[in-house]
Design an enzyme around this catalytic site. Structure first.
Site, PDB file in Angstrom:
ATOM      1  N   ASN A  60      29.002  -5.665  19.398  1.00 31.06           N
ATOM      2  CA  ASN A  60      29.158  -6.466  18.180  1.00 31.06           C
ATOM      3  C   ASN A  60      28.847  -8.245  18.373  1.00 31.06           C
ATOM      4  OD1 ASN A  60      30.271  -7.392  16.014  1.00 31.06           O
ATOM      5  ND2 ASN A  60      31.993  -6.920  15.535  1.00 31.06           N
ATOM      6  N   LYS A  84      29.511 -10.304  16.684  1.00 32.30           N
ATOM      7  CA  LYS A  84      30.103 -11.777  16.024  1.00 32.30           C
ATOM      8  C   LYS A  84      28.992 -12.501  15.361  1.00 32.30           C
ATOM      9  CE  LYS A  84      34.059  -9.379  17.347  1.00 32.30           C
ATOM     10  NZ  LYS A  84      35.611  -8.873  17.804  1.00 32.30           N
ATOM     11  N   HIS A  95      35.042  -4.231   8.592  1.00 32.13           N
ATOM     12  CA  HIS A  95      35.493  -4.860  10.461  1.00 32.13           C
ATOM     13  C   HIS A  95      36.552  -5.370  10.074  1.00 32.13           C
ATOM     14  CE1 HIS A  95      35.712  -7.594  14.110  1.00 32.13           C
ATOM     15  NE2 HIS A  95      35.784  -6.265  14.540  1.00 32.13           N
ATOM     16  N   GLU A 125      37.702  -8.268  11.252  1.00 32.20           N
ATOM     17  CA  GLU A 125      37.681  -9.914  11.049  1.00 32.20           C
ATOM     18  C   GLU A 125      37.555  -9.611   8.779  1.00 32.20           C
ATOM     19  OE1 GLU A 125      35.579 -10.625  14.236  1.00 32.20           O
ATOM     20  OE2 GLU A 125      36.671 -10.207  15.077  1.00 32.20           O
ATOM     21  N   SER A 153      38.799  -5.507  23.264  1.00 35.65           N
ATOM     22  CA  SER A 153      39.017  -5.990  24.795  1.00 35.65           C
ATOM     23  C   SER A 153      38.668  -5.261  25.554  1.00 35.65           C
ATOM     24  CB  SER A 153      40.554  -6.270  24.851  1.00 35.65           C
ATOM     25  OG  SER A 153      41.099  -7.258  24.423  1.00 35.65           O
TER      26      SER A 153
END
Ligand code: 13P
Length: 250
Positions: free
Chosen positions: A9, A11, A96, A98, A211
């Site tokens: 991803n 982003k 997601h 976010e 992470s």
């Protein structure tokens, strides 16, 4: 057997030129492996460039990070599912963290997006996960089940085309990953919940995100409940992404 899915991803990183350059470098070191797929969730403006760069590659897929559920209309700034498909996407992230926490996306909106994607034969990757406060209140499973409730009412054929990503919010971009055992426990609960929706629950790949790094990828995919990884920061460097894509648990 569920395939192992290693999903990047990106982003809000890598426009069309950056995406093409990244993928050239990636392909120079990529060795496709059986029952292992590499997916790229790229910014919508980079989908066409990524799809072109990966045209001849094996076991890869390009997806978008968000869609709107209406096919077209006066929705300034949005990307419809047919537009994403036309550009070369065959999967999309939905919900997601976010989108939920920065942009205020609701479960109801997430459900509309899942249905629009399924109707267009695009794979929805439904992202679920609890915040740190929710985890500390011991609400992880109730939050995840609430987020999965958007799947209620889908038929077995639709469920069989889904992917779920468990991404604990406290692990995203923090350097603090869930332990493989912790993640596996939530994955098992997700699978049990999917089973209540229909027998096809067994076939749904469940990815872990938060992470993930070259140093922890192997032990995460070593858990039988973890069917793949959804990777942010460490997918932005070709060398570290290649290390994750090639990670072996044995
Ligand atoms: P990081 O890998 O940077 O923690 O991001 C995870 C994520 O949000 C993937 O969707």
């Amino acid at each position: 057997m569920r395939p192992l899915i290693l999903a990047a991803n990106w982003k809000m990183h890598l426009g069309p030129a950056g995406a093409a350059a990244f993928l050239r470098e990636f392909l120079a070191g990529y060795h496709p492996a059986s029952n292992r797929e590499v997916w790229f969730f790229v910014p919508s403006v980079s989908v066409a460039a990524a799809a072109a760069a990966l045209r001849d590659a094996t076991a890869v897929r390009v997806g978008v990070q968000n869609v709107y559920w209406e096919p077209k209309g006066a929705f300034t700034g949005e990307t419809s599912v047919p537009m994403a498909v036309e550009a070369g996407a065959s999967a999309a992230l939905v919900g997601h963290s976010e989108r939920r926490h920065v942009f205020g996306e609701t479960d109801a909106e997430t459900g509309l997006k899942v249905r629009a994607l399924l109707a267009a034969d695009v794979i929805p990757v439904l992202c679920v996960g609890e915040t740190l406060a929710e985890r500390e209140r011991d609400q992880t499973l109730s939050v995840v089940r609430r987020q999965l409730a958007v799947l209620d009412g889908l038929d077995r054929a639709a469920l069989a085309r889904l992917v779920i990503a468990y991404e604990p919010v406290w692990a995203i971009g923090t350097g603090r990953n869930a332990t493989p055992a912790d993640a596996a426990q939530v994955h098992a609960a997700i699978r049990t919940h999917l089973g209540t929706l229909g027998a096809a629950g067994d076939h749904v790949p469940i990815l872990y995100g938060g992470s993930v790094k070259p140093g922890n990828a192997a032990e995460l995919i070593g858990e039988s409940e973890i069917d793949g990884l959804l990777v942010g920061g460490a997918s932005l460097d070709p060398a570290s992404w290649l290390a994750i894509v090639g990670a072996r648990s044995d």
